[in-house]
Structures are given as structure tokens and as C-alpha cells.
Design a protein around this motif. Structure first.
Motif, PDB file in Angstrom:
ATOM      1  N   GLU A  80       0.879  -1.341   0.031  1.00 28.12           N
ATOM      2  CA  GLU A  80       0.139  -0.028  -0.020  1.00 28.12           C
ATOM      3  C   GLU A  80       0.883   1.227   0.012  1.00 28.12           C
ATOM      4  O   GLU A  80       0.516   2.139  -0.839  1.00 28.12           O
ATOM      5  CB  GLU A  80      -1.031   0.023   1.209  1.00 28.12           C
ATOM      6  CG  GLU A  80      -1.724   1.402   1.446  1.00 28.12           C
ATOM      7  CD  GLU A  80      -2.473   1.416   2.755  1.00 28.12           C
ATOM      8  OE1 GLU A  80      -3.299   2.369   2.840  1.00 28.12           O
ATOM      9  OE2 GLU A  80      -2.171   0.811   3.481  1.00 28.12           O
ATOM     10  N   THR A  99      -9.241   6.020   2.106  1.00 27.82           N
ATOM     11  CA  THR A  99      -9.122   5.043   1.330  1.00 27.82           C
ATOM     12  C   THR A  99      -8.656   5.120   0.090  1.00 27.82           C
ATOM     13  O   THR A  99      -8.262   6.187  -0.274  1.00 27.82           O
ATOM     14  CB  THR A  99     -10.767   4.242   1.166  1.00 27.82           C
ATOM     15  OG1 THR A  99     -11.241   4.951  -0.082  1.00 27.82           O
ATOM     16  CG2 THR A  99     -11.636   4.026   2.316  1.00 27.82           C
ATOM     17  N   GLU A 138      -9.449   3.884  -2.734  1.00 21.68           N
ATOM     18  CA  GLU A 138     -10.304   4.189  -3.670  1.00 21.68           C
ATOM     19  C   GLU A 138     -10.671   5.807  -3.672  1.00 21.68           C
ATOM     20  O   GLU A 138     -10.453   6.346  -5.048  1.00 21.68           O
ATOM     21  CB  GLU A 138     -11.820   3.619  -3.573  1.00 21.68           C
ATOM     22  CG  GLU A 138     -11.748   2.087  -3.717  1.00 21.68           C
ATOM     23  CD  GLU A 138     -10.940   1.295  -2.873  1.00 21.68           C
ATOM     24  OE1 GLU A 138     -10.647   1.724  -1.852  1.00 21.68           O
ATOM     25  OE2 GLU A 138     -10.674   0.156  -3.306  1.00 21.68           O
ATOM     26  N   GLU A 139     -10.558   6.452  -2.687  1.00 20.12           N
ATOM     27  CA  GLU A 139     -10.624   7.911  -2.750  1.00 20.12           C
ATOM     28  C   GLU A 139      -9.295   8.674  -3.214  1.00 20.12           C
ATOM     29  O   GLU A 139      -9.496   9.524  -3.902  1.00 20.12           O
ATOM     30  CB  GLU A 139     -10.974   8.459  -1.443  1.00 20.12           C
ATOM     31  CG  GLU A 139     -12.468   8.091  -0.794  1.00 20.12           C
ATOM     32  CD  GLU A 139     -12.523   8.335   0.803  1.00 20.12           C
ATOM     33  OE1 GLU A 139     -12.179   9.551   1.021  1.00 20.12           O
ATOM     34  OE2 GLU A 139     -12.993   7.459   1.643  1.00 20.12           O
ATOM     35  N   MET A 196      -7.489   7.352  -5.264  1.00 18.31           N
ATOM     36  CA  MET A 196      -7.378   7.119  -6.818  1.00 18.31           C
ATOM     37  C   MET A 196      -8.411   7.983  -7.797  1.00 18.31           C
ATOM     38  O   MET A 196      -7.976   8.618  -8.871  1.00 18.31           O
ATOM     39  CB  MET A 196      -7.662   5.628  -7.224  1.00 18.31           C
ATOM     40  CG  MET A 196      -6.553   4.823  -7.269  1.00 18.31           C
ATOM     41  SD  MET A 196      -5.037   5.148  -8.141  1.00 18.31           S
ATOM     42  CE  MET A 196      -5.632   5.075  -9.670  1.00 18.31           C
ATOM     43  N   ALA A 197      -9.593   8.239  -6.921  1.00 16.36           N
ATOM     44  CA  ALA A 197     -10.416   9.276  -7.501  1.00 16.36           C
ATOM     45  C   ALA A 197      -9.929  10.681  -7.512  1.00 16.36           C
ATOM     46  O   ALA A 197      -9.843  11.293  -8.298  1.00 16.36           O
ATOM     47  CB  ALA A 197     -11.880   9.274  -6.699  1.00 16.36           C
ATOM     48  N   TYR A 234      -6.899  -4.632  -8.123  1.00 13.71           N
ATOM     49  CA  TYR A 234      -7.452  -3.228  -8.289  1.00 13.71           C
ATOM     50  C   TYR A 234      -7.560  -2.662  -9.800  1.00 13.71           C
ATOM     51  O   TYR A 234      -8.388  -1.827 -10.084  1.00 13.71           O
ATOM     52  CB  TYR A 234      -6.669  -2.363  -7.683  1.00 13.71           C
ATOM     53  CG  TYR A 234      -6.533  -2.277  -6.088  1.00 13.71           C
ATOM     54  CD1 TYR A 234      -7.820  -1.748  -5.161  1.00 13.71           C
ATOM     55  CD2 TYR A 234      -5.197  -2.572  -5.470  1.00 13.71           C
ATOM     56  CE1 TYR A 234      -7.707  -1.946  -3.767  1.00 13.71           C
ATOM     57  CE2 TYR A 234      -5.401  -2.789  -4.063  1.00 13.71           C
ATOM     58  CZ  TYR A 234      -6.522  -2.393  -3.425  1.00 13.71           C
ATOM     59  OH  TYR A 234      -6.408  -2.616  -2.075  1.00 13.71           O
ATOM     60  N   ARG A 291     -10.908  -3.049 -11.551  1.00 15.32           N
ATOM     61  CA  ARG A 291     -11.902  -2.282 -10.980  1.00 15.32           C
ATOM     62  C   ARG A 291     -11.451  -0.839 -11.142  1.00 15.32           C
ATOM     63  O   ARG A 291     -12.465   0.128 -11.084  1.00 15.32           O
ATOM     64  CB  ARG A 291     -11.782  -2.512  -9.281  1.00 15.32           C
ATOM     65  CG  ARG A 291     -12.624  -1.692  -8.364  1.00 15.32           C
ATOM     66  CD  ARG A 291     -12.495  -1.593  -6.818  1.00 15.32           C
ATOM     67  NE  ARG A 291     -11.975  -2.851  -6.560  1.00 15.32           N
ATOM     68  CZ  ARG A 291     -11.628  -3.123  -5.101  1.00 15.32           C
ATOM     69  NH1 ARG A 291     -11.493  -2.329  -4.535  1.00 15.32           N
ATOM     70  NH2 ARG A 291     -11.264  -4.300  -4.740  1.00 15.32           N
ATOM     71  N   TRP A 292     -10.247  -0.456 -11.261  1.00 18.35           N
ATOM     72  CA  TRP A 292      -9.940   1.113 -11.592  1.00 18.35           C
ATOM     73  C   TRP A 292      -9.724   1.297 -13.006  1.00 18.35           C
ATOM     74  O   TRP A 292      -9.408   2.374 -13.299  1.00 18.35           O
ATOM     75  CB  TRP A 292      -8.511   1.508 -10.905  1.00 18.35           C
ATOM     76  CG  TRP A 292      -8.821   1.655  -9.384  1.00 18.35           C
ATOM     77  CD1 TRP A 292      -9.931   1.422  -8.488  1.00 18.35           C
ATOM     78  CD2 TRP A 292      -7.667   1.464  -8.216  1.00 18.35           C
ATOM     79  NE1 TRP A 292      -9.860   1.428  -7.182  1.00 18.35           N
ATOM     80  CE2 TRP A 292      -8.571   1.346  -7.000  1.00 18.35           C
ATOM     81  CE3 TRP A 292      -6.232   1.166  -8.446  1.00 18.35           C
ATOM     82  CZ2 TRP A 292      -7.680   1.321  -5.836  1.00 18.35           C
ATOM     83  CZ3 TRP A 292      -5.716   1.382  -7.090  1.00 18.35           C
ATOM     84  CH2 TRP A 292      -6.430   1.318  -5.653  1.00 18.35           C
TER      85      TRP A 292
END
Length: 581
Positions: free
Chosen positions: A50, A102, A104-105, A107-108, A151, A154-155
Motif C-alpha cells: 500500500e 481509502t 479508492e478515494e 485514486m479518485a 485493483y 476495478r480502476w
């Protein structure tokens, strides 16, 4: 409406919609916002992976602006500096802090600034460093195979490069060296990497399984700067722990290929910083890991190796969070002033103390605040060794120390000048570059002293001439001849108005005030009646002012016959020069 006007209106509407959609796809950058992400600090491979990914994202997001600041659940220094530099009047004062929870946040937030993923090969730990180099060049994130499976779909991230199975040892007999030689050809010989930086970061060989992210959180720096990352041994006479079956000297051969490629890129126009330290357990003798070479000789061998290639080291650089943020602080030339100069007094024993070894990023970032905040700082004059080249890494941190200094605090270079190198190993044709490099940094930090020049022999006439151009107020040295080539200390003298003398190293490692007082005393002979004043410059490593003061009190008890005066470094060299001149 005629057809022409109708079609024109449609075109205009279409272009407007395209503009709106394009703007919507662009990541939103709030210049007044500073996003924070907290690393868990768990000692697991997952936490390690990570941190690798997050460091890559951080380097990309912070390349041209300040967006992402990393914090840690287990290491307080990043929060300390965020609080310090967000205070009133500091450069981060007006930044609104927004926490991201997270991946995900995160990467957003990054959006399409991240162009894809690079998969490294756990069977070739060095491929992590090769992947990090490529991540900086391609704006990618480095992922483990497990992360890729979890990932990438998903991404919707494309794979930029998959290093699994690519490095087999076919070229050199060593998978590790195959990886670095491929990277040298692809990234250095082609000129893709910035030759001002090399990053000596420990790879995943013995760190990932322990979740050791010391040289993971630093990877925002090479990603931002598009720098070459490596991990090699400087020794040619034994195989490293991580590659015991390699042909003897393979690591060293690859090391030299890399240095030659970088020197070719610089064309003698700039010097190169090597940021990071060799791996102690892989390349030197520490408890639990057998080697014929101890850590200090390995450090010196590294600097001996890189110096002829116009490289200087920023050694200890682990756990240096957020360099890609700090480096963007706008700091101009700093001022520290000069003390009123005194006249020498016969019979005096003049002492000066270099609070030493803040020559690299970790001591500056992590160790110095502890000793700087000591309540006794300012009671006696002290020299604080801060290498001026670190202004490229932590300019705001250095400015903080300048802003909070007392009249008894003075900043000098540390090992050896604007970066840790062996000046005697700089080629004569490159001494003008060496002078220009140091002049620029010394002027920016208002420095004119070099009290800890590390080398294998006394300075040559050409080296002393070079130092007079930027360090005319004083030069002192520690000489250690690990190669048994006849190296020796210079006799104290004045060279073209520049005082030259020894920095005494015997009391460097503080244990107790009594122990340090004994070490100091051993260096000071009995005074002679009517004699000229005596001068002793001592190196003290990572110690608080209150401890130095306590040792002085013990020294005065131990040696009541001495007329001791502690002076600042400018007066120390001036008094010596006045006495000798």
C-alpha cells in the motif's frame, strides 16, 4: 434559420459540450486544499505494498503543485512538521486539510493523472526499484501482483509494464543485476531520467516481509523528479547478502556502469545527488549478518566510489516523508549574520563544538528538532552542521531553524560541503564545477565555513584553493585512510587567508557528561606558561546543548588549570588565524 446558421450553431453547441465534458474529466485541483492520507504502519507485506502505491500517487500529484501529504499512525514527525508549517505566517497556513480515508478515494482524487500500473516481480526484489523509476517517467503506480489482481480491473488502469519473469540472470548471471543493467540502458543511456538525482533506496529483499517502509515513503521523491532508483553494493571483494551466487564484483560493475551513464548525461555541467544509504544488513557487518566490511568503512567506500563521478551523497534519507511537498516551499536566500570578532588572549584554551551529522535528510527532518528544542540552546555558542544542498529537499524545514535560531546558534556545512563527497577524489577538470556548485548553495544559506570535510588524505593544494572560493572563513577535516595509502591529517595552518585544521572526532559519540569530559580532556595537553592560546574543535553527534553544557562543567572540574572559553565557529577560526598570522 438557414442551413448554414443551423450547422454553425450545432458546431458551436458540440464544441461547448466537448469542453464541458473535457473539464469534467480533468481532476479537480483545489490550490487551497491539502489532502492527507494516513499510512497504517502495520508490519505486513500488504501495508508495504500500500505504501509503495501511495508514494507513487503522491509523487505524481505533487509534481507541479502541493496536493497530497502523508501521515503515519506510528511515526509522529510528519504531523509535527504539518502543524509547525501550518502555523501563522508559515507557508501552509492557508491550506485547508482534507483527509482521504481509502485507496479508492485517493485514486479518485488522482483521476487520469495516473496513466497506468507497473507490476514488479517479487522474485526479483530489485525490480521494485526499476518499477519505481519507470513510474516517475510514465506517471504510473507500482503494484504487486496481488494488487494488480485486486485493483486494476476495478480502476480500469492499463498495464504500462509487467516485470514478472523478465529478469532471469541470462545477461550477468544475476537477476538483480540484469534488472539494473536493463534500466541503465532504457532510462539513463537514453537520457530519460534527470541526472541531478540518484536514489539509493533499499529494495524489497528483506523489507517487504517485515513491512519496513523506511525507503518506501521516500519514493514520492524519485517519482516526482523522474529519478533513477537503485540498491547496489560498493564492494567488489564479496558477494552481497541478497545475491550470494553472483559472480564476484558484479554489483560493483553495475554500480560503475550507472555512474558512468549519469556522468555522461551531466556533461560536466551539474553535480549529482545520491539520496539514500546502503543497506546495512546486505552490504556490511552488523549483528546477525556477517560481512568482512563494517558499516563505517562501507559508508566511506560508497563516497570514495561516487566522488570521481561528480556525485555527492545525502546519506541517511529513510522515513523522510513528504519531500515532494516540502521541496516546493518558496525560500530565498537565508541570513544568519556574523558575530563580533574578538582578539586572542594568551593562555586561553579555546573550544568550539560542531553539533554534527545533520548533513542528510533524516537527521535534519527527524533528529534535529529534538535537540533544537532543548531548553539550554542559546546558553553557549554552538556550530550546527546542516549541509546546504538540503535546501533542495527540505527548504521549509531549514528556514524554520534559521527563523528560530538564537544569537549563539551558527550554521555551517557538515560532511563535506554542499553534499558529502571526498574533495580529493574530484577530478581536476571538474573542480570549477565543484566550486560553482558549492558557491551557489553556500550563498543561499549564508554560509562560509566547512568544518567537517571528510577525506582519505589531507587536502591537496588544488582542493584548498577551491574551498577558499566559498569557505574562506574556515576549513577543518577528518581524515581516515581506509585504503592504507598513507593518508594523514594536515598540520594546522592558514592557506591563502583560510584557516585549515583538524576536526577532533574522539568525543563524537556522547554517552555521559563524564565520559565526554574525559574524551575532551585526553585531547588537551597541559597548558604552558605564557604560551599562545590553544584551539580544539570537537565533533559532537546528535546530542542536546544541555548535554554539551554538562560535559563542559565536568571538564572544568577535571581540568581546573585550563582557562577554557567556548567560542562560536567564526571567532574560533578568526582567533586561530590571528594567532598563527
Amino acid at each position: 434559420m438557414n442551413a448554414m446558421n443551423f450547422n454553425s450553431s450545432k458546431c458551436l453547441l458540440f464544441m461547448l459540450l466537448c469542453g464541458i465534458l473535457a473539464a469534467a474529466c480533468e481532476p479537480t485541483v483545489h490550490t487551497n486544499k491539502l489532502y492527507t492520507y494516513t499510512l497504517s504502519g502495520d508490519n505486513t507485506a500488504d501495508a508495504y505494498d500500500e505504501a509503495v502505491m501511495v508514494a507513487c500517487i503522491q509523487g505524481i500529484l505533487n509534481r507541479n503543485t502541493t496536493q497530497l501529504y502523508l501521515l503515519s499512525d506510528t511515526y509522529e514527525r510528519p504531523a509535527y512538521w504539518l502543524d509547525t508549517l501550518s502555523a501563522s505566517g508559515k507557508w501552509l497556513e492557508n491550506k485547508e486539510h482534507t483527509a482521504i480515508a481509502t485507496l479508492e478515494e485517493l485514486m479518485a482524487l488522482a483521476g487520469d493523472q495516473v496513466k497506468g500500473a507497473i507490476i514488479w516481480d517479487p522474485d526479483v526484489p530489485a525490480s521494485l526499484n526499476v518499477a519505481t523509476t519507470l513510474a516517475g517517467l510514465e506517471d504510473g503506480i507500482v503494484v504487486s501482483p496481488g494488487q494488480a489482481d485486486l485493483y486494476l480491473d476495478r480502476w480500469e488502469l492499463p498495464i504500462i509494464k509487467d516485470f514478472r519473469g523478465m529478469f532471469t540472470g541470462q545477461e550477468t548471471g544475476s537477476k538483480k543485476n540484469d534488472a539494473y543493467r536493463w534500466a541503465i540502458r532504457e532510462f539513463l543511456e537514453t537520457g530519460r531520467c534527470d541526472p541531478h538525482w540518484l536514489c539509493l533506496y533499499e529494495d524489497a529483499y528483506m523489507t517487504r516481509e517485515k513491512g519496513d517502509i523506511n525507503y518506501v515513503v521516500t519514493r514520492d521523491w524519485p517519482v516526482r523528479n523522474q529519478s533513477f532508483v537503485y540498491d547496489l553494493s560498493p564492494w567488489g571483494d564479496e558477494a552481497p547478502l541478497d545475491d550470494p551466487d553472483q559472480r564476484l564484483g558484479t554489483d560493483l560493475e553495475t554500480y560503475k556502469l550507472m555512474l558512468e551513464a549519469v556522468m555522461k548525461l551531466t556533461k560536466g555541467k551539474q553535480m549529482t545527488e545520491v539520496a539514500g544509504f546502503f543497506s546495512f544488513p546486505k552490504y556490511s557487518n552488523i549483528p546477525g549478518y556477517e560481512s568482512k566490511h563494517d558499516p563505517v568503512p562501507t559508508e566511506w567506500e560508497t563516497v570514495h566510489l561516487i566522488s570521481p563521478y561528480n556525485c555527492y551523497q545525502n546519506t541517511v534519507a529513510h522515513l523522510c516523508f513528504n519531500q515532494s511537498i516540502h521541496a516546493q516551499a518558496a525560500v530565498g536566500e537565508l541570513q544568519q549574520g556574523r558575530p563580533e570578532l574578538k582578539d586572542p588572549e594568551g593562555g586561553k584554551t579555546y573550544l568550539c563544538f560542531l553539533m554534527a551529522d545533520y548533513d542528510s535528510a533524516t537527521p535534519l527532518y527527524d533528529f534535529l528538532p529534538k535537540h533544537w528544542n532543548d531548553s539550554a540552546r542559546g546558553e553557549i555558542p554552538l556550530a550546527w552542521g546542516i549541509n546546504p544542498n538540503l535546501i533542495e529537499t527540505y527548504p521549509d524545514v531549514i528556514q524554520y531553524f534559521y527563523d528560530t535560531k538564537s544569537p549563539n546558534d551558527f550554521f555551517t556545512a557538515d560532511a563535506s560541503a554542499a553534499g558529502y563527497m571526498n574533495p580529493n577524489r574530484i577530478g581536476s577538470a571538474h573542480l570549477p564545477l565543484f566550486i560553482d556548485h558549492n558557491k551557489r548553495f553556500y550563498q543561499r544559506l549564508d554560509m562560509s565555513l566547512s568544518p567537517m570535510v571528510l577525506d582519505w588524505d589531507e587536502p591537496t593544494a588544488a582542493v584548498k584553493d577551491a574551498f577558499t572560493q566559498f569557505s574562506g572563513d574556515g576549513f577543518s577535516t577528518i581524515v581516515i585512510d581506509f585504503h592504507n595509502a598513507g593518508g594523514k591529517l594536515p598540520k594546522p595552518h592558514v592557506w591563502k587567508e583560510m584557516p585549515v585544521m583538524e576536526l577532533i572526532n574522539s568525543a563524537c559519540n556522547f554517552s555521559t557528561p563524564q565520559q565526554t569530559a574525559n574524551e575532551l580532556s585526553l585531547e588537551i595537553p597541559a597548558p604552558r606558561d605564557g604560551a599562545k592560546p590553544a584551539f580544539y574543535f570537537f565533533r559532537i553527534v546528535w546530542t542536546s546543548p544541555s548535554q554539551v553544557i554538562a560535559a563542559l562543567e565536568e571538564l572544568r572540574k577535571l581540568r581546573p588549570e585550563l582557562d577554557i572559553e567556548v567560542v562560536d565557529p567564526y571567532n574560533f577560526f578568526h582567533l586561530f588565524k590571528s594567532t598563527e598570522g
